[in-house]
Write an enzyme that holds these catalytic residues in place. Sequence first.
Site, PDB file in Angstrom:
ATOM      1  N   SER A  37       2.628  -7.423   4.247  1.00  0.00           N
ATOM      2  CA  SER A  37       2.474  -8.392   5.345  1.00  0.00           C
ATOM      3  C   SER A  37       2.112  -7.683   6.658  1.00  0.00           C
ATOM      4  CB  SER A  37       3.777  -9.169   5.518  1.00  0.00           C
ATOM      5  OG  SER A  37       4.807  -8.277   5.885  1.00  0.00           O
ATOM      6  N   CYS A  76      -3.931 -11.804  -1.418  1.00  0.00           N
ATOM      7  CA  CYS A  76      -4.303 -11.584  -0.016  1.00  0.00           C
ATOM      8  C   CYS A  76      -5.726 -12.028   0.235  1.00  0.00           C
ATOM      9  CB  CYS A  76      -4.152 -10.118   0.356  1.00  0.00           C
ATOM     10  SG  CYS A  76      -5.362  -9.073  -0.441  1.00  0.00           S
ATOM     11  N   PHE A 101       4.483  -7.405  -3.575  1.00  0.00           N
ATOM     12  CA  PHE A 101       4.829  -7.991  -4.874  1.00  0.00           C
ATOM     13  C   PHE A 101       3.641  -8.615  -5.592  1.00  0.00           C
ATOM     14  CE2 PHE A 101       4.798 -11.938  -2.441  1.00  0.00           C
ATOM     15  CZ  PHE A 101       4.285 -12.835  -3.357  1.00  0.00           C
ATOM     16  N   LYS A 130       6.811   3.756  -3.507  1.00  0.00           N
ATOM     17  CA  LYS A 130       7.897   2.770  -3.406  1.00  0.00           C
ATOM     18  C   LYS A 130       7.325   1.387  -3.726  1.00  0.00           C
ATOM     19  CE  LYS A 130       9.417  -0.125  -0.785  1.00  0.00           C
ATOM     20  NZ  LYS A 130       9.800  -1.199  -1.723  1.00  0.00           N
ATOM     21  N   GLU A 183      10.324  -4.264  -4.426  1.00  0.00           N
ATOM     22  CA  GLU A 183      11.618  -4.430  -5.082  1.00  0.00           C
ATOM     23  C   GLU A 183      11.693  -5.763  -5.841  1.00  0.00           C
ATOM     24  OE1 GLU A 183      10.812  -4.730  -2.021  1.00  0.00           O
ATOM     25  OE2 GLU A 183      12.291  -5.695  -0.734  1.00  0.00           O
ATOM     26  N   GLU A 207       0.185 -17.551   7.701  1.00  0.00           N
ATOM     27  CA  GLU A 207      -0.175 -17.318   6.297  1.00  0.00           C
ATOM     28  C   GLU A 207       0.852 -18.047   5.433  1.00  0.00           C
ATOM     29  OE1 GLU A 207       0.261 -13.230   4.911  1.00  0.00           O
ATOM     30  OE2 GLU A 207      -1.411 -13.496   3.531  1.00  0.00           O
TER      31      GLU A 207
HETATM   32  P1  NAD Z   1       6.026  -7.439   2.490  1.00  0.00           P
HETATM   33  O1  NAD Z   1       5.413  -6.969   3.738  1.00  0.00           O
HETATM   34  O2  NAD Z   1       7.218  -8.309   2.562  1.00  0.00           O
HETATM   35  O3  NAD Z   1       6.454  -6.190   1.575  1.00  0.00           O
HETATM   36  C1  NAD Z   1       5.599  -5.091   1.416  1.00  0.00           C
HETATM   37  C2  NAD Z   1       6.453  -3.836   1.241  1.00  0.00           C
HETATM   38  O4  NAD Z   1       7.205  -3.628   2.433  1.00  0.00           O
HETATM   39  C3  NAD Z   1       7.441  -3.926   0.091  1.00  0.00           C
HETATM   40  O5  NAD Z   1       7.428  -2.706  -0.613  1.00  0.00           O
HETATM   41  C4  NAD Z   1       8.770  -4.194   0.773  1.00  0.00           C
HETATM   42  O6  NAD Z   1       9.848  -3.582   0.103  1.00  0.00           O
HETATM   43  C5  NAD Z   1       8.603  -3.547   2.136  1.00  0.00           C
HETATM   44  N1  NAD Z   1       9.344  -4.274   3.184  1.00  0.00           N
HETATM   45  C6  NAD Z   1       9.672  -5.586   3.203  1.00  0.00           C
HETATM   46  N2  NAD Z   1      10.334  -5.890   4.342  1.00  0.00           N
HETATM   47  C7  NAD Z   1      10.431  -4.745   5.047  1.00  0.00           C
HETATM   48  C8  NAD Z   1      10.989  -4.414   6.312  1.00  0.00           C
HETATM   49  N3  NAD Z   1      11.607  -5.330   7.068  1.00  0.00           N
HETATM   50  N4  NAD Z   1      10.905  -3.141   6.750  1.00  0.00           N
HETATM   51  C9  NAD Z   1      10.271  -2.206   6.005  1.00  0.00           C
HETATM   52  N5  NAD Z   1       9.726  -2.469   4.786  1.00  0.00           N
HETATM   53  C10 NAD Z   1       9.807  -3.717   4.312  1.00  0.00           C
HETATM   54  O7  NAD Z   1       4.842  -8.143   1.648  1.00  0.00           O
HETATM   55  P2  NAD Z   1       4.958  -8.958   0.298  1.00  0.00           P
HETATM   56  O8  NAD Z   1       5.616 -10.265   0.568  1.00  0.00           O
HETATM   57  O9  NAD Z   1       5.492  -8.106  -0.783  1.00  0.00           O
HETATM   58  O10 NAD Z   1       3.398  -9.205  -0.014  1.00  0.00           O
HETATM   59  C11 NAD Z   1       2.673 -10.280   0.514  1.00  0.00           C
HETATM   60  C12 NAD Z   1       1.920  -9.878   1.757  1.00  0.00           C
HETATM   61  O11 NAD Z   1       1.064  -8.784   1.484  1.00  0.00           O
HETATM   62  C13 NAD Z   1       1.001 -10.982   2.274  1.00  0.00           C
HETATM   63  O12 NAD Z   1       1.063 -11.001   3.674  1.00  0.00           O
HETATM   64  C14 NAD Z   1      -0.372 -10.557   1.795  1.00  0.00           C
HETATM   65  O13 NAD Z   1      -1.448 -11.076   2.561  1.00  0.00           O
HETATM   66  C15 NAD Z   1      -0.267  -9.084   1.930  1.00  0.00           C
HETATM   67  N6  NAD Z   1      -1.233  -8.378   1.094  1.00  0.00           N
HETATM   68  C16 NAD Z   1      -2.299  -7.793   1.692  1.00  0.00           C
HETATM   69  C17 NAD Z   1      -3.258  -7.156   0.935  1.00  0.00           C
HETATM   70  C18 NAD Z   1      -4.464  -6.510   1.568  1.00  0.00           C
HETATM   71  O14 NAD Z   1      -5.131  -5.727   0.900  1.00  0.00           O
HETATM   72  N7  NAD Z   1      -4.775  -6.779   2.824  1.00  0.00           N
HETATM   73  C19 NAD Z   1      -3.115  -7.104  -0.459  1.00  0.00           C
HETATM   74  C20 NAD Z   1      -1.991  -7.702  -1.038  1.00  0.00           C
HETATM   75  C21 NAD Z   1      -1.053  -8.335  -0.247  1.00  0.00           C
END
Ligand code: NAD
Length: 503
Positions: free
Chosen positions: A233, A288, A156, A180, A183, A388
């Site tokens: 994440s 991030c 997000f 994808k 959401e 985090e």
């Molecule tokens: P998230 O992991 O919750 O979601 C990422 C994606 O995974 C979304 O599209 C979501 O729909 C999907 N998802 C969520 N829960 C899921 C599950 N249980 N099973 C399968 N898919 C699932 O991450 P977020 O909260 O949207 O973003 C924040 C996180 O992203 C932080 O940890 C941040 O550090 C990380 N991030 C990392 C980078 C990088 O380049 N290393 C860049 C941006 C964000």
Amino acid sequence: MTNAASQLPTVKLIINGEFVESSSREWRDIINPATQEVIARVPFATPDEINAAVSAAKEAFTTWRKAPIGTRARIFLKYQQLIRENMKELAAILTAEQGKTLPDAEGDIFRGLEVVEHAANIGNLQMGELANNVAGGVDTYTLLQPIGVCAGITPFNFPAMIPLWMFPMAIACGNTFVLKPSEQDPMVTMRLVELALQAGIPPGVLNVIHGGEQAVNAICDHPDIKAISFVGSTKVGTHVYHRGTLAGKRVQCMMGAKNHAVILPDANKQQTINSLVGATFGAAGQRCMAVSVALLVGDAKDWIADLVSTAKTLKVNAGTEPGTDVGPVISCAAYDRVATMIERGIAEGAKLELDGRNPKVPGYEKGNFIGPTIFSGVKPGMTIYDQEIFGPVLCLATVATLQEGIAMINANPNGNGTAIFTQSGAAARVFQEEIDIGQVGINVPIPVPVPLFSFTGSRASKLGDLGPYGKQVITFYTQTKTITQRWFDDSTLSAGVNTTIAL
Ligand code: NAD
């Protein structure tokens, strides 16, 4: 919850170039985090819809894989122009659904735009190698061929930049794509995809599905998807990596972070404090690459009061309000998580130097606002250090030496970003050599590489060996084929059968 009877705008799927209303029974509200206003609804695509998107991408690959370099390059030249022309509109959509300030939203889009510009150079990037006369009359060369249907799963926090890390490079290499988006804020991503189609990406080459866990698992399992790019994440990324690779796919996962800055006492004080405050609290800490821990080395421990007073100058307000520095966090759940972390920090003995909870934001009383929050005396073992937070919270710790700081950073499981602030080239060089972190800044607080390079990460911050843009992603999105060729003329005709292993 179904979408029946809702008068709200709905976010569409994109399948084979068409905007499709989902027939899903499961929908989610997209909520403005500054106001709690529901601005649209997003479906969780059905298995049939997901399969239709992958089928469209598979069919489109049969022709797109052969598209000439110039055709591919010109689409991205046009696309970068369309993004520039629509920058203000894109930023407004982004801020409404995500919360970050309008200038920061433009920054989010701009960092993705740079990848689009790079994709327009595909002719120079997707070149093979040739070795002449590897044996008598024999040459070997490589082709970097597209691999097929690729998929992207995005978080997000950068709903413009991160999708743009993915599909432009994949498609420029001759692949087709199923995206994808998060959401939580898919609307700016959808507008960017719409502009990409307008730029000339043919039907089926770029498809979009929506959803959460089930859609992600469907992507991991689908036999026609060859590669997955994931950003999010560590927990979800690790799951995607294991499930996707088990199904035989290439997977790259950029994941969570706990980014430390190291402050040496010889650093330029006000410059360093300004950098730290900007890098910690910008985007409400939801980057991030945000700094979340500052290690104050030696006499830099005396800078806490100035750090706190600079942080206090930041304006907490809706992202649409001019002059805002810190907007809301993405959701009520994110607010609760950050507030709980702050309570844990206090309970576990860290000193709360600046408490950003419950700021007054006139006109936006329902928003998910948390102001800059600073703890000192933070140690490994405390929840606020070990996890985090992904909010506007800075943890300060003191260390006696640079070496002690390096050891502490390398002992943390995460390895996304770090920065050192110093005027000593020797100290900076020791740091760059010994630190086990993907992105290292030297007097640069958020050292995200431009697309001439690739984003990377160490240890728990990354799985897979190739980064999401830049040169590395050309390798990720292509299959290297080596061709060894010999053409016979009178001088190279061989005499009889040879059963040894020679050319
Ligand atoms: P998230 O992991 O919750 O979601 C990422 C994606 O995974 C979304 O599209 C979501 O729909 C999907 N998802 C969520 N829960 C899921 C599950 N249980 N099973 C399968 N898919 C699932 O991450 P977020 O909260 O949207 O973003 C924040 C996180 O992203 C932080 O940890 C941040 O550090 C990380 N991030 C990392 C980078 C990088 O380049 N290393 C860049 C941006 C964000």
